[in-house]
Every structure is written in structure tokens, then in C-alpha cells.
Design a protein around this motif. Structure first.
Motif, PDB file in Angstrom:
ATOM      1  N   ARG A 194      10.158 -49.011  25.193  1.00 37.57           N
ATOM      2  CA  ARG A 194      11.217 -49.687  25.956  1.00 37.57           C
ATOM      3  C   ARG A 194      10.809 -51.136  26.263  1.00 37.57           C
ATOM      4  NH1 ARG A 194      12.502 -44.570  28.973  1.00 37.57           N
ATOM      5  NH2 ARG A 194      14.576 -43.974  28.226  1.00 37.57           N
ATOM      6  N   SER A 195       9.570 -51.315  26.636  1.00 35.62           N
ATOM      7  CA  SER A 195       9.098 -52.680  26.933  1.00 35.62           C
ATOM      8  C   SER A 195       9.155 -53.556  25.681  1.00 35.62           C
ATOM      9  CB  SER A 195       7.665 -52.625  27.463  1.00 35.62           C
ATOM     10  OG  SER A 195       7.611 -51.924  28.685  1.00 35.62           O
ATOM     11  N   ALA A 196       8.795 -52.973  24.524  1.00 33.31           N
ATOM     12  CA  ALA A 196       8.852 -53.726  23.279  1.00 33.31           C
ATOM     13  C   ALA A 196      10.287 -54.116  22.938  1.00 33.31           C
ATOM     14  CB  ALA A 196       8.238 -52.908  22.145  1.00 33.31           C
ATOM     15  N   LEU A 197      11.226 -53.199  23.193  1.00 28.73           N
ATOM     16  CA  LEU A 197      12.635 -53.498  22.922  1.00 28.73           C
ATOM     17  C   LEU A 197      13.130 -54.587  23.876  1.00 28.73           C
ATOM     18  CD1 LEU A 197      13.966 -49.867  22.332  1.00 28.73           C
ATOM     19  CD2 LEU A 197      13.747 -51.674  20.619  1.00 28.73           C
ATOM     20  N   ALA A 221      17.219 -51.625  16.226  1.00 23.43           N
ATOM     21  CA  ALA A 221      16.609 -51.647  17.553  1.00 23.43           C
ATOM     22  C   ALA A 221      17.611 -51.232  18.625  1.00 23.43           C
ATOM     23  CB  ALA A 221      16.053 -53.036  17.836  1.00 23.43           C
ATOM     24  N   LEU A 222      18.873 -51.686  18.480  1.00 22.04           N
ATOM     25  CA  LEU A 222      19.899 -51.284  19.445  1.00 22.04           C
ATOM     26  C   LEU A 222      20.127 -49.775  19.394  1.00 22.04           C
ATOM     27  CD1 LEU A 222      22.470 -54.197  18.938  1.00 22.04           C
ATOM     28  CD2 LEU A 222      20.814 -53.902  20.812  1.00 22.04           C
ATOM     29  N   THR A 223      20.135 -49.224  18.165  1.00 20.86           N
ATOM     30  CA  THR A 223      20.295 -47.773  18.014  1.00 20.86           C
ATOM     31  C   THR A 223      19.089 -47.035  18.567  1.00 20.86           C
ATOM     32  OG1 THR A 223      21.558 -48.182  15.986  1.00 20.86           O
ATOM     33  CG2 THR A 223      20.778 -45.935  16.356  1.00 20.86           C
ATOM     34  N   CYS A 224      17.944 -47.680  18.481  1.00 20.78           N
ATOM     35  CA  CYS A 224      16.713 -47.063  18.983  1.00 20.78           C
ATOM     36  C   CYS A 224      16.800 -46.806  20.483  1.00 20.78           C
ATOM     37  CB  CYS A 224      15.522 -47.958  18.659  1.00 20.78           C
ATOM     38  SG  CYS A 224      13.935 -47.195  18.967  1.00 20.78           S
ATOM     39  N   LYS A 261       7.999 -51.789  15.913  1.00 24.68           N
ATOM     40  CA  LYS A 261       7.652 -50.785  14.907  1.00 24.68           C
ATOM     41  C   LYS A 261       6.427 -49.981  15.336  1.00 24.68           C
ATOM     42  CE  LYS A 261       6.218 -50.133  10.127  1.00 24.68           C
ATOM     43  NZ  LYS A 261       5.916 -50.747   8.823  1.00 24.68           N
ATOM     44  N   ALA A 262       5.381 -50.675  15.779  1.00 22.40           N
ATOM     45  CA  ALA A 262       4.150 -49.983  16.182  1.00 22.40           C
ATOM     46  C   ALA A 262       4.416 -49.010  17.332  1.00 22.40           C
ATOM     47  CB  ALA A 262       3.092 -51.000  16.584  1.00 22.40           C
ATOM     48  N   ALA A 263       5.216 -49.407  18.292  1.00 26.68           N
ATOM     49  CA  ALA A 263       5.511 -48.541  19.438  1.00 26.68           C
ATOM     50  C   ALA A 263       6.335 -47.335  19.011  1.00 26.68           C
ATOM     51  CB  ALA A 263       6.238 -49.336  20.513  1.00 26.68           C
ATOM     52  N   LEU A 264       7.292 -47.548  18.077  1.00 29.60           N
ATOM     53  CA  LEU A 264       8.132 -46.446  17.603  1.00 29.60           C
ATOM     54  C   LEU A 264       7.297 -45.431  16.815  1.00 29.60           C
ATOM     55  CD1 LEU A 264      10.878 -45.101  17.162  1.00 29.60           C
ATOM     56  CD2 LEU A 264      11.239 -46.644  15.208  1.00 29.60           C
ATOM     57  N   VAL A 265       6.450 -45.933  15.932  1.00 28.58           N
ATOM     58  CA  VAL A 265       5.608 -45.042  15.131  1.00 28.58           C
ATOM     59  C   VAL A 265       4.670 -44.250  16.034  1.00 28.58           C
ATOM     60  CG1 VAL A 265       3.748 -44.989  13.424  1.00 28.58           C
ATOM     61  CG2 VAL A 265       5.769 -46.428  13.036  1.00 28.58           C
ATOM     62  N   ASP A 266       4.096 -44.888  17.042  1.00 30.29           N
ATOM     63  CA  ASP A 266       3.182 -44.210  17.951  1.00 30.29           C
ATOM     64  C   ASP A 266       3.894 -43.112  18.724  1.00 30.29           C
ATOM     65  OD1 ASP A 266       0.582 -43.957  19.224  1.00 30.29           O
ATOM     66  OD2 ASP A 266       1.551 -44.766  21.018  1.00 30.29           O
ATOM     67  N   LEU A 267       5.112 -43.380  19.170  1.00 24.79           N
ATOM     68  CA  LEU A 267       5.874 -42.374  19.896  1.00 24.79           C
ATOM     69  C   LEU A 267       6.203 -41.183  18.993  1.00 24.79           C
ATOM     70  CD1 LEU A 267       7.428 -41.277  22.302  1.00 24.79           C
ATOM     71  CD2 LEU A 267       9.357 -42.761  21.672  1.00 24.79           C
ATOM     72  N   CYS A 268       6.598 -41.461  17.770  1.00 21.40           N
ATOM     73  CA  CYS A 268       6.913 -40.369  16.840  1.00 21.40           C
ATOM     74  C   CYS A 268       5.677 -39.518  16.559  1.00 21.40           C
ATOM     75  CB  CYS A 268       7.478 -40.930  15.539  1.00 21.40           C
ATOM     76  SG  CYS A 268       9.153 -41.593  15.713  1.00 21.40           S
TER      77      CYS A 268
END
Length: 752
Positions: A194-197, A221-224, A261-268
Motif C-alpha cells: 500500500r505504501s508503494a502504491l 497498479a490501480l487494479t492492485c 513490483k517488489a512489494a507485490l511479489v513479496d506479498l504473493c
């Protein structure tokens, strides 16, 4: 005591008085002689009874040979009393030693001592039964939300549970369970995304989006943000996130979207770990159920498997506090033991323990042997004093508690061959400095020489690519078959020259294979060149024609309406119904809309078949009718013999190519029937189901052995079966077929 000739190294091992004697014995270095002579020293010079000296070998055959050699030496030395007492000596496999401990001490600890030990095939069938029961119970007891996971990963869960169960049992777990970390908390990862977005929004507001790729990434990113509101550890949710990963083409995109990208991959990744922990918990429930069902099935039959023997023996020895009557222990093939078995040796606490083995000859990892035990136990020695300069140097502990003896003189091979082995295995491509070089015991060629001898070793290359793994399809598989055929032909040509031109007998030659999957190709190539050959052991007993034909006939006695069984018998040599006869029989069934081919036999008009076919069918019907009455009584092996004689199968098999082997295979079925009836009773249908399941689960059963020791044929066998044997000429084939890589879905540590 009458002496036999021994090297200084062998004599050092035989005469050692230290409590721990560690012998590293190279190939052909006379380790069995060392074991025999050390055993004799213990009973003759130290006054021990044979009942007080245990010897553990890897196979029953090796144990029998060791006992026979000790007995022979005792008789030569005039100690007939000790030779007679040897029958009661604890000489055998690790499992026979463990069974002996349980039968001796188990009753006092609440164990039944009249148990029977399951062989590998019986244990596999019982474990498969337990697997099915545990899976059915898991399905019935699981909440609705878990059923999708069970359906999605049914095959994986069953495989993982079975692998884990076997592996953990071999490591000493009576009731195996998996241990795994707590699921990671994804809250912090959600906050980072969320902070990255938020920072991405600020950057876009300040500088805009420079190109279409950036604009597409920003839409993702908006869809994220929407995805974050529903993210949870489920496959569909995690897969959806894959569509939201920004494209990172160019430095500007990396600078703008890299953090997101890094934050999304880490969360997944964290969500995936949470999901897998949930699957692992389900696997654990299944694993516990499997263990409970298996234990229940064994208890109902009063049987133990090999792991039970080791686990229960270790517990009893620890509770009892030592070896009891056992004072000295000798262990052969130490490189093919594991920590659980070594735990039994340690807990026995004998006055002296002698271990003999060779790290580089460990070949039973598939049976949970761990050669690292050999290495780690050797390393422990050095803690008691300085380390030897090399592994080829003898060593004695400064405390006098241990002795290390390397046996490096080979009595098996000619000097030239020893030189080749040393050069090859001491290279960095193999064992390097870990290899202990051998020395030939004699000069010149082997004394058993009959034919001419060329180079000590030959290398023949066939093709340039390794054989693909089994199951591969397409051109690669076709090429593999061509390479296999070419190699089998090359080997057969070389054997032909050895026998017809170079003066060797067929019996002097052994062909060794990493596995016997393709052994028939080599046998066929040899046969085409007029060379008699015999496959020792091998696999596929239950797939042999004579076994299939005989079991099909027996199946008719309990299921005469089995079309598959009847068709098999009709086409077998027992009936040999013509193609036309089988066609007419099928037409009669369809015409009369009959339930089975057996009904069609009874419904055939008199002139439907040729006279010869009609007589064959009449004979079959009469035989089956009579045998069905006989099948109601005990005596499965007698029933099988009667069935063979009723249709002259024994004579037909003897008259066929390989007749002795075929008849021996049929008679082996009688022995299997006796073993089955002794435990499970005389029900023919149950015996046939047992035979069918053994073939389906893992048809590793070898054909019946009809080979005389001096029979003049080439021996074809696996490397495992050749262990300890000697041949003047050895051909190692199939080296281009690389071992399969690690394919297990589960990696286990000894603690689960």
C-alpha cells in the motif's frame, strides 16, 4: 590356532584389542576373511561363546556364507563343539538381530513375541491398503472448505504422505508426523505494498506517465488496490496477482514501478507460503491417519515390518540397558547402514564393536541406507587424538579406545586393472583425495585366465547423447531406442569375439547394468549371435507369459465369466484356440446377447467350430469344471499343480524355448501360494488378488533361478546383484543412461 596367510593390514584388524575397530575395506581386499578370523579370535582366544558374538551382514545370503566359513574353520581347527553351537549364534541381517532382541525382551515390555516379519512386497500391499483407508477417512471427515484442496492436490498429498511415512519410519519415528514453520504474517507485506502504491501515485501526479507501457502499468497498479481488499491465501487470488505485475522494460519503468513490483511479489510469496502451510497441515492429518491405519492392519495380523523391527529393538535395548548376552559385535557393509541402525549398535553397548565397509561402495540409498554415516563415524575417531596423514594410513586413538585400519590390498583384480581403477576414481571427476588407492596383491594376470587378455579396460562409446529418462516421448525416445539397440549389439559382438576368438568361456563373462529395465535387449542381442545368456534376478516375474496364463486359468475357477481370463487361456498354449475359433466364439456371444464368453462356450451349436477347436474347448470346460470343485478345499499349491497337469501346461512349458525357466516360474507360483496360505488362508480369490496387486504396485520380483553354478552361459545382472561376485571378464553397460535427478515433491530432514 592354525594361521592363514594375511597381510599386515588384515592382521592388524584381526588382532585389534580396542573397543572400537573401524575397518575401511577397499574392493576385493578380503574383508570377509578378516571378519571370519576376528570372530575366531574372539571365541577361541578370548573364550567367548558363539552366542556372545554377533555378526551383522546386509543380506541373508551373505550371513549364510559368513556362518559357513566360520563353521568350516572351526571344524578344521578341531572345535566341533563350537561349530555345533554356531547354529544358535546371532549371525544374520540387522533385521534378524532386531527380531532376536524383540523375541527375547519384548514380552516384558508388553510386545507380542510370536510376530511374523513382513517382506517388502507384503508390507507394500498392506501400506497401500492403509493409504486407501486413510484417504477415504480424510475425505469423510474434512470440512467442505478443505475438499477443493483435497481434490486439487489428491495425487501430490498421497505421494508426499507415503514418501514422508517411509522416510520418517526409516529415520526411527514410530508415529511419523511432519513439522513445519508457522505461517508467515502477511500484514506487514500488505502495508508495504500500500505504501508503494501511495508513493507511485505521488510520483505520477508530479511527473505524469511518459509512455503507453507506463500508462498500462499504472492501470495495473490501480487494479492492485482493488485486489488488496480481497487478497487471501488462495490459488485463484494469487494467480490473479500475476496479471498485475508491471512490465519492467527500460530504466524509467524500473525506477517508477520497481518498488511496487517488489512489494507485490513479496506479498504473493507470503500468501503462497500461508497456503502451503495449510496444505501441509492437511498432509499431516493424512499422515497421522495413514500411520494409524497401517498400525491397525499390522496388529490384526500380528506382523511387523523392517522399520518396526529397528524402532522397537532400539527402544527395548535402551530400556534394558545394553547388549544382554551379546558381548562383541561385528558389522559388515557398514556403508549401507543408517543412523537408526547405528543407534541399535550403540545402544547394545558391546565390549567391542568392529565395523567393516567402504564409503565408495554404498549402493543401497534407495533402501534408506546413508553412506554419510560411514564418513561421520570415521570423522568421530579423529577427535580422540591426531588425525592420520591420509585415509590410507592406519591410526590408533591416543586413549587406546579405537583403531582405524584401511585394507587397500586387492586380491580380486590384476595389477593393470587396479591401476586403471586408481587413476579413474582418484580423479576430481569422481572421488579425488577421498579415494583410498588400491594395491594389487600379486603380479601378472589373474590366475583364472583362460582366454587371451588385451588391455585391462576398454571404453566403447555408442552415440553422443545420454539416453532420455523413461517416459520421454517423440524423436528423443526413438533415438534412445536406437542407441539402446546399438549398444546391445556392440556388447553382444564383443562377447561373441571373447567366446569364439579369444578363448573365453561364456561363463567367464558378466554383463552388469545399472538397472535391468532393458536387460531383455541385451539377452536378445546375445541370442541372435548364438551366445547363451541368463538374466539373474531382474524384474517382471508377474508379467511373464507362463505366470499370466496360469493365473488366468486359476481366475476362471473363481470367475468363469471373466472374459479377459478366458480369452487369455484360450489363446495360451494350454488351449491354443485358432483365430477362427475365437472369432466364431465372439460372434456367438454377440448373436445370443450372452453375458460372457463362458456362456458362449456352452451355447455353441455343434458344427460351429472346426473339430480340433471343439475338442480343445471341450477339454478346457471339463478341466475347469473339475478344478472348480477342487478349489473349495485347502491346498493352493496342490491346486495349482493339478491345474497345470490338467491341461499339460508343465509339458508345454518344458517344450518351449527357455523351458526350464518357464516351468520354474510356474512352480514358483506354487511356493508363493504356500507362503500366502500359511498366513492368509486357502481362499483362491484372495491369493489371485494378492498376486495381481504385487504386480501392480511394484513388480520387482525376479524370475525363478534355474542357473547351475557351473553352467556355461553369460550372466546378465544389475550392479547390486553383482556385489561380492567375481568374474574374469566384466562388461558394464548402459553407462550413458544417466540416473534420474531428485524428483521427490518433499525434502525431509531426519526430525521430520
Amino acid at each position: 590356532m592354525a594361521e592363514i596367510r594375511m597381510t599386515p593390514q588384515q592382521l592388524s584388524a584381526v588382532e585389534a584389542t580396542e573397543p572400537l575397530v573401524f575397518v575401511s575395506a577397499g574392493a576385493g581386499s578380503g574383508k570377509t576373511s578378516v571378519l571370519v578370523e576376528r570372530y575366531l579370535r574372539l571365541v577361541l582366544e578370548r573364550g567367548c561363546s558363539p552366542r556372545e558374538v554377533g555378526a551383522v551382514t546386509f543380506t541373508r545370503k551373505a550371513a549364510g556364507e559368513l556362518r559357513a566359513r566360520i563353521r568350516s574353520r572351526l571344524i578344521i581347527l578341531g572345535r566341533l563343539d563350537l561349530a555345533a553351537e554356531l547354529d544358535q549364534a546371532p549371525i544374520g541381517t540387522i533385521h534378524s538381530l532386531c527380531a532376536r532382541i524383540i523375541r527375547s525382551e519384548g514380552l516384558a515390555h508388553g510386545l507380542q513375541t510370536d510376530f511374523r516379519v513382513l517382506d517388502e512386497s507384503e508390507a507394500a500391499i498392506l501400506l497401500d491398503d492403509a493409504l486407501e483407508r486413510a484417504w477415504s477417512r480424510l475425505i469423510a471427515d474434512s470440512p467442505a472448505e478443505d475438499l477443493e484442496t483435497l481434490a486439487r492436490y489428491a495425487g501430490l498429498l498421497r505421494t508426499v504422505a507415503l514418501d514422508a511415512f517411509r522416510g520418517l519410519r526409516a529415520a526411527g519415528h514410530r508415529n511419523p508426523v511432519l513439522s513445519f514453520p508457522n505461517p508467515p504474517d502477511a500484514a506487514e507485506a500488505v502495508s508495504r505494498l500500500r505504501s508503494a502504491l501511495d508513493r507511485l501515485d505521488e510520483e505520477v501526479s508530479a511527473h505524469g506517465l511518459p509512455n503507453p507501457t507506463s500508462r498500462n502499468n499504472y492501470r495495473k497498479a490501480l487494479t492492485c488496490r482493488e485486489w488488496l481488499s480481497v487478497c487471501r491465501p488462495e490459488p485463484s487470488v494469487i494467480q490473479k496477482a500475476a496479471e498485475l505485475v508491471p512490465h519492467m522494460s527500460g530504466e524509467k519503468a524500473k525506477a517508477l514501478f520497481g518498488e511496487t513490483k517488489a512489494a507485490l511479489v513479496d506479498l504473493c510469496r507470503l500468501l503462497g507460503e500461508q497456503y502451503l502451510v495449510g496444505v501441509a497441515r492437511m498432509a499431516n492429518i493424512f499422515l497421522r491417519g495413514l500411520g494409524a491405519e497401517y498400525a491397525q492392519l499390522k496388529a490384526a495380523r500380528n506382523v511387523l515390518d523392517f522399520s518396526d523391527l529397528e524402532i522397537e529393538a532400539l527402544a527395548l535395548v535402551k530400556a534394558h540397558g545394553g547388549a544382554g548376552q551379546l558381548v562383541h559385535l561385528l558389522v559388515d557393509e557398514f556403508q549401507d547402514t543408517n543412523e537408526l541402525q547405528c543407534g541399535v549398535f550403540d545402544a547394545l553397548a558391546p565390549a567391542s564393536l568392529t565395523t567393516v565397509g567402504d564409503y565408495h561402495q554404498s549402493i543401497y540409498g534407495f533402501r534408506y541406507a546413508d553412506c554419510e554415516v560411514f564418513r561421520s563415524r570415521r570423522e568421530r575417531l579423529w577427535a580422540d587424538g591426531h588425525r592420520p596423514q591420509s585415509l590410507s594410513a592406519p591410526w590408533t586413538a591416543s586413549s587406546g579406545a579405537a583403531r582405524y585400519v584401511p585394507l587397500s590390498v586387492s586380491f580380486r583384480s590384476a595389477p593393470a586393472l587396479v591401476e586403471v581403477v586408481n587413476h579413474l576414481f582418484s580423479s576430481d571427476a569422481f572421488f579425488g583425495e577421498e579415494f583410498e588407492p588400491l594395491a594389487a596383491a600379486r603380479d601378472g594376470r589373474p590366475q583364472c585366465r583362460i582366454g587371451t587378455v588385451g588391455p585391462a579396460a576398454e571404453l566403447h562409446a555408442v552415440g553422443t547423447e545420454a539416453t532420455p529418462s523413461e517416459g520421454s516421448e517423440g524423436p528423443a525416445k526413438v533415438e534412445a531406442a536406437a542407441l539402446l539397440g546399438a549398444e546391445a549389439g556392440l556388447v553382444a559382438d564383443r562377447v561373441h569375439r571373447l567366446v569364439t576368438q579369444e578363448g573365453w568361456r561364456a561363463r567367464d563373462v558378466a554383463i552388469l547394468l545399472r538397472k535391468t529395465t532393458h536387460a531383455r535387449d541385451y539377452l536378445a542381442a546375445l541370442e541372435r549371435r548364438g551366445i547363451d545368456a541368463y538374466l539373474i534376478g531382474g524384474r517382471g516375474y508377474f508379467r511373464q507369459d507362463e505366470v499370466s496364463d496360469l493365473t488366468a486359468l486359476l481366475r476362471l475357477l473363481v470367475e468363469p465369466h471373466s472374459d479377459l481370463a478366458l480369452a487369455t487361456v484360450l489363446r495360451s498354449p494350454m488351449v491354443a484356440l485358432s483365430d477362427d475359433g475365437l472369432l466364431r466364439l465372439g460372434r456367438q456371444r454377440r448373436k445370443g446377447r450372452l453375458a460372457s464368453l463362458w456362456d458362449a462356450l456352452a451355447d455353441l451349436p455343434g458344427n460351429t467350430l472346426e473339430e480340433a477347436d471343439a475338442l480343445r474347448i471341450q477339454r478346457l470346460v471339463e478341466a475347469v469344471t473339475a478344478l472348480r470343485l477342487r478349489a473349495l478345499h485347502p491346498g493352493l499349491s496342490i491346486l495349482i499343480e493339478d491345474a497345470m497337469q490338467a491341461l499339460d501346461l508343465d509339458l508345454l512349458l518344458l517344450g518351449a524355448p527357455g523351458g526350464r525357466r518357464r516351468l520354474a516360474n510356474a512352480r514358483k507360483l506354487m511356493r508363493l501360494a504356500d507362503d500366502f496360505e500359511e498366513v492368509e488362508g486357502p481362499e483362491l480369490a484372495a491369493f489371485l488378488d494378492y498376486i495381481e496387486r504385487r504386480g501392480e504396485l511394484d513388480d520387482r520380483e525376479g524370475e525363478a533361478n534355474v542357473l547351475a553354478e557351473d553352467e556355461d552361459v553369460v550372466r546378465v545382472m544389475s550392479v547390486h546383484q553383482a556385489k561380492g561376485l567375481e568374474f574374469p571378464v566384466v562388461i558394464v553397460a548402459g553407462l550413458g543412461e544417466l540416473p534420474a535427478g531428485e524428483s521427490s515433491s518433499l525434502t525431509l530432514t531426519p526430525d521430520g
